[in-house]
Scaffold this active site. Sequence first.
Site, short mmCIF file in Angstrom:
data_model
loop_
_atom_site.label_atom_id
_atom_site.label_comp_id
_atom_site.label_asym_id
_atom_site.label_seq_id
_atom_site.Cartn_x
_atom_site.Cartn_y
_atom_site.Cartn_z
N ARG A 37 0.75 -1.10 0.00
CA ARG A 37 -0.07 -0.06 0.11
C ARG A 37 0.81 1.31 -0.08
O ARG A 37 1.92 1.17 0.74
CB ARG A 37 -0.92 0.09 1.37
CG ARG A 37 -2.03 -0.66 1.04
CD ARG A 37 -3.21 -0.20 0.25
NE ARG A 37 -4.53 -0.84 0.08
CZ ARG A 37 -4.74 -2.03 -0.54
NH1 ARG A 37 -3.72 -2.48 -1.43
NH2 ARG A 37 -5.85 -2.53 -0.36
N GLU A 89 -3.07 8.02 -4.47
CA GLU A 89 -3.09 7.47 -6.08
C GLU A 89 -4.48 8.39 -6.49
O GLU A 89 -5.31 8.53 -5.79
CB GLU A 89 -3.54 6.09 -6.01
CG GLU A 89 -2.24 5.19 -5.39
CD GLU A 89 -2.38 3.78 -5.15
OE1 GLU A 89 -3.53 3.32 -5.74
OE2 GLU A 89 -1.44 3.21 -4.76
N HIS A 102 -0.94 0.21 -9.64
CA HIS A 102 -1.91 -0.56 -8.57
C HIS A 102 -2.66 -1.76 -9.50
O HIS A 102 -3.97 -1.72 -9.30
CB HIS A 102 -3.00 0.45 -7.91
CG HIS A 102 -3.36 -0.21 -6.61
ND1 HIS A 102 -3.43 0.56 -5.32
CD2 HIS A 102 -3.51 -1.35 -6.19
CE1 HIS A 102 -4.03 -0.30 -4.35
NE2 HIS A 102 -3.77 -1.66 -4.78
P1 NAD Z 1 -2.31 -11.00 5.01
O1 NAD Z 1 -3.19 -10.72 6.20
O2 NAD Z 1 -2.17 -12.64 4.85
O3 NAD Z 1 -0.60 -11.02 5.58
C1 NAD Z 1 -0.31 -9.66 6.13
C2 NAD Z 1 0.56 -9.86 7.18
O4 NAD Z 1 1.23 -8.63 7.55
C3 NAD Z 1 0.26 -10.50 8.29
O5 NAD Z 1 0.78 -11.94 8.60
C4 NAD Z 1 0.54 -9.49 9.63
O6 NAD Z 1 0.91 -9.98 10.63
C5 NAD Z 1 1.65 -8.82 9.20
N1 NAD Z 1 1.78 -7.36 9.37
C6 NAD Z 1 0.79 -6.49 9.95
N2 NAD Z 1 1.64 -5.54 10.78
C7 NAD Z 1 2.93 -5.65 10.42
C8 NAD Z 1 4.31 -4.77 10.68
N3 NAD Z 1 4.13 -3.81 11.23
N4 NAD Z 1 5.14 -5.51 10.50
C9 NAD Z 1 5.28 -6.77 9.72
N5 NAD Z 1 4.38 -7.51 9.47
C10 NAD Z 1 3.04 -6.88 9.83
O7 NAD Z 1 -2.57 -10.29 3.90
P2 NAD Z 1 -2.03 -10.39 2.54
O8 NAD Z 1 -2.99 -11.34 1.70
O9 NAD Z 1 -0.60 -11.28 2.41
O10 NAD Z 1 -1.83 -9.02 1.68
C11 NAD Z 1 -0.85 -8.26 2.30
C12 NAD Z 1 -1.20 -6.70 1.67
O11 NAD Z 1 -1.06 -6.70 0.33
C13 NAD Z 1 -2.58 -6.19 2.17
O12 NAD Z 1 -2.70 -5.72 3.42
C14 NAD Z 1 -2.73 -5.61 0.97
O13 NAD Z 1 -2.55 -4.07 1.44
C15 NAD Z 1 -1.90 -5.51 -0.25
N6 NAD Z 1 -2.52 -5.89 -1.31
C16 NAD Z 1 -1.96 -5.30 -2.34
C17 NAD Z 1 -2.52 -5.51 -3.69
C18 NAD Z 1 -2.40 -4.59 -4.90
O14 NAD Z 1 -3.07 -4.86 -5.79
N7 NAD Z 1 -1.24 -3.81 -4.78
C19 NAD Z 1 -3.56 -6.56 -3.59
C20 NAD Z 1 -3.81 -7.24 -2.54
C21 NAD Z 1 -3.23 -6.96 -1.57
#
Ligand code: NAD
Length: 323
Positions: free
Chosen positions: A237, A266, A285
């Site tokens: 993000r 964005e 994105h």
């Molecule tokens: P997920 O919930 O499976 O994993 C996220 C992990 O981040 C969790 O294990 C959590 O413990 C960890 N976390 C939270 N705070 C943290 C910190 N301060 N330091 C280290 N780790 C921390 O989620 P996911 O499915 O793996 O998705 C991850 C992120 O990817 C989403 O939150 C979303 O923002 C982003 N995403 C982006 C797109 C895109 O189009 N660019 C699409 C989907 C998801």
Amino acid sequence: MTRPLRVFYNSLGTPEMYKLIRSRMGAGLSLVTLETDEDSERRAKIADCDVAIVAAKPLTAEVIAAAQRLKLVHHQGVGYHDTVATEALTERGIRLALTPEGTTIGVAEHTLLLALGAARRAAFADAELRQGRWHVNALRPVSVELFNKTVGLIGFGRIGQEAAKRFNAFGCNCIFFDPAISEPAGLPATMASFEEVVETSDILSLHLPLSPRTKHLIGKAEIARMKQDAILVNTARGGIVDDVALAEALAAGKLLAAGLDVFEGEPIGADHKFCGLPNVFLTPHISAGTRDAMGHKMTALFANLARFQKGEPLNNEVALVSA
Ligand code: NAD
């Protein structure tokens, strides 16, 4: 005859997108879509809907207030922290479910694309070639391989783990920091502290949500502690990285390159600092925005709505708690 479940699509899509969504819908559902991106239309149309599907466009507290019949919000991806006003759901007992299906692989693959694109200055080489400039030698001193590099992943949930598997296939050594993981056995990376990941990674890749606690997690101080010639990849993000500090570091040659799919504020325009830097590989994105992903997401999402219609437990429901 029972009334069909009215499903509101909160983002303004294209006719082709709506066609794809409708092609995955089960029986007893009626899709309500927008013709404009105006919140007035959003509030009017959501008023008699039972379910809302959320993508990139935030579902705000004001829109939720207008949705008097709303029982369930289904995110078509996973990044709900900054797109769904969860307090407004909690107050009224509205449920929230996510759709990791279709999201995880697309973002993990895109992470590799950005890492490779940044490492090889692919966007710059392509743009230059289209202008007749053939940089057969000029990029050698600044172009690197992934093999044998240390890849540090911050956030090691679904996407972080799938990305690590793909980096491993390139011969990288993966380390991760994630406070939620205490038992690292069997994972495709070695657990490390936040400091170690920031300071020892050749490629630092972000896979965590944006929240008040993670805003500018990678700021000026953290960038200063990164290796000279490191590459930063962000598919998570905008806002997790301080973009001003990052642009300054890239322009000053502190970092080798960056691969970015997400940005603070964005969409960014052509006048953004990143757009003038040859060592940044940019995408708008689109990490999870593949045709394959959309099909998988909608199949999984409507399977969950079928469970909802039958009163069965939902997959990937978020346990919302009052603040
Ligand atoms: P997920 O919930 O499976 O994993 C996220 C992990 O981040 C969790 O294990 C959590 O413990 C960890 N976390 C939270 N705070 C943290 C910190 N301060 N330091 C280290 N780790 C921390 O989620 P996911 O499915 O793996 O998705 C991850 C992120 O990817 C989403 O939150 C979303 O923002 C982003 N995403 C982006 C797109 C895109 O189009 N660019 C699409 C989907 C998801």
